[in-house]
Design a protein around this motif. Structure first.
Motif, PDB file in Angstrom:
ATOM      1  N   ASP A 238       0.844  -1.194   0.000  1.00 48.05           N
ATOM      2  CA  ASP A 238       0.000   0.000   0.000  1.00 48.05           C
ATOM      3  C   ASP A 238       0.879   1.244   0.000  1.00 48.05           C
ATOM      4  O   ASP A 238       2.034   1.206   0.458  1.00 48.05           O
ATOM      5  CB  ASP A 238      -0.932   0.012   1.225  1.00 48.05           C
ATOM      6  N   HIS A 240       0.460   5.660   0.625  1.00 45.78           N
ATOM      7  CA  HIS A 240      -0.318   6.890   0.823  1.00 45.78           C
ATOM      8  C   HIS A 240       0.616   8.082   0.713  1.00 45.78           C
ATOM      9  O   HIS A 240       1.784   8.019   1.115  1.00 45.78           O
ATOM     10  CB  HIS A 240      -1.030   6.899   2.175  1.00 45.78           C
ATOM     11  N   HIS A 272      -3.111  -1.181   6.306  1.00 42.95           N
ATOM     12  CA  HIS A 272      -3.755  -1.511   5.023  1.00 42.95           C
ATOM     13  C   HIS A 272      -3.000  -2.638   4.319  1.00 42.95           C
ATOM     14  O   HIS A 272      -3.612  -3.588   3.819  1.00 42.95           O
ATOM     15  CB  HIS A 272      -3.812  -0.283   4.119  1.00 42.95           C
TER      16      HIS A 272
HETATM   17 MG    MG Z   1      -4.493   2.345   1.833  1.00 44.18          MG
END
Ligand code: MG
Length: 393
Positions: A238, A240, A272
């Protein structure tokens, strides 16, 4: 009560406890075991015995939906809601049987002893021909010693027994004993019976009729039941981006920083990636399928719930989480000072010991988007043990 009771033998299955020592988030009686649940195995063992006319479960008021799943398709009396203690729950069950016409004999059984065999039930019922009550029991074979850190006293094991369930009684006698019992909690119904002057016979129990209490008991039970298990691994990744703010969430821990991570939820990139890893090992897609970003209810949501959901799915599938490993990829913030807190938080969310978790961090030598400080990436791997295919509850 009518002079002739409605039932010959009723089995009362006590399933109102909150036992979570076995881990996995669910009360242990609802945990999966070798393609069924613990409670369903107990209910079927009782319902399947030819001498048993009816089966009634005592459940916790919060567990109606769980009970309905475990009891689906079985021919049972409607469940009764139990009390705050086991003793109160048994009494509630006995009163419900009385209200429905009574019984000649009752078998009171702990749901957690789900591998009870017909021969043990036969021996208990056989003893009730001559006795008011009967309990299955096994002689103590280990030496017994009393002490705190060192042995202070020896106890003669001769004449000592480990008592199991089902405990069988003449119905009117044990109902009267429970009505007479004082508030002091007894650990089993034989104690209630004896306090009321009933004779309770000892009959041979069974080593397989073990009480599932701790996580290791489930592994032993799987082995005894011949459940084939397999190892499954899942990967997660993941990213961000950074935006305005003064802290980031990483692996469930709030870390002060010059920026925040931008995302629909709390943007915890570590949780995540790990949620995706667990879902991947389960073969159940990814976090976006279960918690769509288009759904406004996940706006700003704590990512704890995403990982807890995935861990709950492992328990529902009858599996366990053996290990998780997360790598956080960034130049800043420094992860090292928070690593132990992150492992502890992961262990809490997953219901496993911290030794089964790992959190590590790396930079990308100032290369790429993480090197330029534009965001944080995370990789995760989860290793699970799951029942083999074709054995789902
Ligand atoms: Mg995420």
């Amino acid at each position: 009560m009518a002079s002739t009771p409605r039932f010959g033998v009723v089995a009362l299955v006590v399933a109102a406890g909150r036992g979570r020592r076995a881990g996995g988030g669910l009360p242990k009686q609802y945990r999966a075991l070798a393609g069924s649940t613990v409670l369903r195995r107990s209910l079927k063992a009782m319902r399947g015995h030819p001498a048993v006319d009816a089966v009634l479960a005592v459940i916790h008021p919060d567990d109606s939906a769980l009970y309905a799943q475990s009891a689906a398709g079985l021919d049972l009396l409607p469940p009764v809601v139990g009390g705050a203690t086991r003793q109160q729950s048994v009494k509630a069950g006995l009163e419900a049987i009385a209200a429905q016409g009574g019984a000649n004999l009752v078998l009171i059984h702990d749901a957690a002893r789900c591998m009870v065999d017909a021969a043990t039930i036969d021996r208990v019922l056989g003893a009730l021909v001559t006795d008011d009550g009967a309990v299955p029991a096994l002689p103590v074979v280990d030496s017994l010693r009393r002490g705190v850190e060192r042995i202070e006293d020896s106890i003669d094991r001769s004449g000592l027994w480990r008592v199991q369930t089902p405990q069988g009684f003449r119905f009117t006698a044990i109902l009267a004993a429970h009505r007479d019992a004082d508030a002091q909690e007894a650990t089993d119904d034989a104690e209630i019976a004896r306090a009321d002057g009933l004779a309770v016979a000892l009959v041979e129990g069974s080593e397989r009729n073990m009480k599932l209490t701790r996580a290791n008991d489930f592994q032993l039970a799987e082995a005894l039941l011949g459940q084939a298990m397999r190892t499954a691994c899942g990967l997660g990744f993941d990213v961000h981006a950074f935006g305005p703010g003064d802290h980031v969430w990483l692996c469930g821990v709030r870390v002060p920083h010059s920026h925040a991570l931008v995302g629909h939820s709390d943007a915890d990139v570590g949780l995540h990636a790990l949620t995706d890893a667990v879902l991947g090992a389960l073969g159940e897609g990814d976090i976006g399928q279960h918690f769509p970003p288009s759904d406004p209810q996940w706006r700003g949501a704590s990512s704890d719930r995403f990982l807890a959901f995935a861990a709950g799915r492992v328990a529902e599938r009858g599996g366990r989480i053996d290990h998780v490993d997360v790598t956080l990829i960034c130049e800043q913030p420094k992860v090292g000072p928070h690593r132990d807190a992150m492992r502890l938080r992961l262990s809490e969310l997953l219901g496993i010991s911290p030794e089964r978790t790992n959190v590590k961090a790396t930079t990308t030598e100032r290369l790429g988007f993480t090197g330029r400080g534009e965001g944080i990436a995370a990789q995760a791997m989860a290793t699970l043990t799951l029942p083999c295919e074709g054995d789902r509850p």
